[in-house]
Write a protein that holds these residues in place. Sequence first.
Motif, short mmCIF file in Angstrom:
data_model
loop_
_atom_site.label_atom_id
_atom_site.label_comp_id
_atom_site.label_asym_id
_atom_site.label_seq_id
_atom_site.Cartn_x
_atom_site.Cartn_y
_atom_site.Cartn_z
N MET A 13 12.32 -0.57 -4.78
CA MET A 13 11.28 0.06 -3.76
C MET A 13 11.61 -0.34 -2.54
O MET A 13 11.66 0.42 -1.46
N VAL A 14 11.64 -1.63 -2.26
CA VAL A 14 11.50 -2.22 -0.94
C VAL A 14 13.01 -2.20 -0.38
O VAL A 14 13.11 -1.89 0.85
N ARG A 34 -1.16 -0.26 -4.59
CA ARG A 34 -1.28 -1.74 -5.06
C ARG A 34 -0.66 -2.73 -4.01
O ARG A 34 -1.56 -3.72 -3.71
N THR A 35 0.25 -2.48 -3.63
CA THR A 35 1.04 -3.25 -2.60
C THR A 35 0.15 -3.23 -1.14
O THR A 35 -0.15 -4.45 -0.76
N PHE A 62 0.13 4.76 -7.31
CA PHE A 62 -0.39 3.71 -7.78
C PHE A 62 0.21 2.39 -7.38
O PHE A 62 -0.45 1.51 -6.73
N LYS A 63 1.48 2.23 -7.65
CA LYS A 63 2.47 1.30 -7.33
C LYS A 63 2.17 1.05 -5.95
O LYS A 63 2.08 -0.27 -5.52
N GLU A 114 10.16 -4.46 -14.29
CA GLU A 114 9.26 -4.20 -13.17
C GLU A 114 9.56 -4.83 -12.02
O GLU A 114 9.64 -4.30 -10.72
N ILE A 115 10.13 -6.12 -12.04
CA ILE A 115 10.42 -7.05 -10.92
C ILE A 115 11.55 -6.19 -10.13
O ILE A 115 11.53 -6.03 -8.85
N LEU A 167 -2.94 -5.69 -2.08
CA LEU A 167 -2.77 -6.93 -1.90
C LEU A 167 -2.47 -7.44 -0.50
O LEU A 167 -3.21 -8.32 0.06
N LEU A 210 10.09 1.22 0.91
CA LEU A 210 8.60 0.85 0.78
C LEU A 210 8.26 0.03 1.73
O LEU A 210 8.80 -1.24 1.71
N GLU A 251 12.34 -3.05 -10.22
CA GLU A 251 11.79 -1.78 -9.68
C GLU A 251 11.27 -2.17 -8.23
O GLU A 251 11.42 -1.33 -7.35
N THR A 252 10.18 -3.06 -8.35
CA THR A 252 9.57 -3.29 -6.98
C THR A 252 10.61 -3.82 -5.92
O THR A 252 10.44 -3.18 -4.80
N MET A 288 -7.02 5.20 -7.94
CA MET A 288 -7.11 4.15 -9.16
C MET A 288 -6.76 2.51 -8.50
O MET A 288 -6.98 1.69 -9.15
#
Lengths: 93, 455
Positions: free
Chosen positions: B16-17, B255-256, B251-252, B9-10, B259, B22, B12-13, B323
């Motif tokens: 994305m950036v 969420r960013t 969703f992901k 997951e780390i 935050l 992203l 993946e983030t 969500m």
Amino acid sequence: MEEGNRLIITVLGHDRVGIIYGISGVLANTNVNILDISQTILQGFFTMVMVADFADATVGLDELKLLLDQKGQELGLRVTVQHEDIFRYMHRI
Amino acid sequence: MQFAVSKEEILETINMVQGQNLDIRTITMGINLLDCRQDDGEATGRRVYDKITRVAKDLVRVGEDIQRDYGIPIINKRISVTPVSMLVNGFTEDDIFKVALELDRAAAEMGVNFLGGFSALVHKGYNSGDRSLIQCIPRVLAATERVCSSVNVGTTKSGINMDAVYDMGRVIKQTAEATADRDGLGCAKLVVFCNAAEDNPFMAGAFHGPGEPETVLNIGISGPGVVATVVRANPGCDLGELARLIKNTAFKITRTGELVGRVASKRLGVPFGILDLSLAPTPEVGDSVADILEAMGLERVGGPGSTAALAMLNDAVKKGGAMASSYVGGLSGAFIPVSEDAGMIRAAAEGVLNIEKLEAMTSVCSVGLDMIAIPGETNACTISAIIADEAAIGMINRKTTAVRIIPAPGKHPGDWVEFGGLLGRAPVMPVNASSAAHFIARKGRIPAPIHSLNN
């Protein structure tokens, strides 16, 4: 919301001798405490993820990033430093 | 506290950036200016400048700090203000112009690239401030760099003010001519709305609505590249499964934004307003909404199937995003600006994408006919008629629609206009030559629609 002091440091690149030594050396010199390390070879790339506590660091985040970036370039690696909340928020409710 | 996110997951983030563009498109601070009204334009302008530079002084620095701490790019820091027509009622055009210059100066001083709110809400009719402000728009957009203007000409509850629609056709032409040396750039900073959102963080249509608190932070997310990557990675799945994958991704992304909004709100001491769930493209390769639609299976955006694909994409983004955040608002939908999206530019240049298809697509997404260059010789009544069509879609479907159209002076179909930066470049698109002059010249108001007989 509360902002914590934990950082996620990710290191990506070709595997070689001395990566952990190099990166952890920078962290030790700046008094950043390593809480967790894991590493693997993902799709041929060396991948290391560190969780570190930044609370008692002797330098600011800008400088830490710069130092890690310099070390990364020396070792031929890409080092990314991010606050842990970005990951927690993105992947968990 | 245990750290419970996996290495995958780390990564993946980070992907994305670093690989899929992203980013947080904008942090927009809304500021109420109603307490700045003085006896004339000069004194009012001074108060406006003082208030903005006081309230927003930390905005850019905090945005940059968050970008550094979280490793997520925040592309724009912006300011929206109370619709200026509300504080200039009774002023002369010269006085209003002075206020606008102070807005521009404040925006430059704060280091924000755009400030929205040189606006009027005239969906049911004009007051004298509205009328003067609208007259003043071409001059202001030519003389200022950062000020953005918007005019709300209709709502579902009140119908469409066709007097304003008539006037805006002319104002858009004059704005283009006043900025002819820059391909009509002034029109890129002017939006005509139906059902304008009071908390929209995106430019050029952002303003700080009268129902908003004293100050507020609204966040606009982005991320077409991330969605396109997911769609491309799943060429074989059916549309239900594809919708699920898009929802997860939305969703992901959201969420960013949530935050960043919360952290920025805390650090600035300004309440968090809303998160705008829009897929906002940029001209950069890999940051295109058109690319997503083509990855879904269209040969080119603008061809048959485009409206259905866009409807599904838009809905899946909203479902996933809703969500992820407690407060969703603003425009919240996929944007389809032509000049700001490399895939849209390509389709328009090839002649696959035309204005009529874009209009159809705006009925299922946010926000309207956006950043479309048309021939400079297009007459004002035709532009008014295009605005009326778009406003009608918004009014009947209870959604926000808008027109941001550039009649590029001296340009003909097939020529190009160049705005640079986030505003991009676009081929001049042909406009249907049939006249609506008589219809538009009737003026008056299109009555509010009935909404109980829904078919």
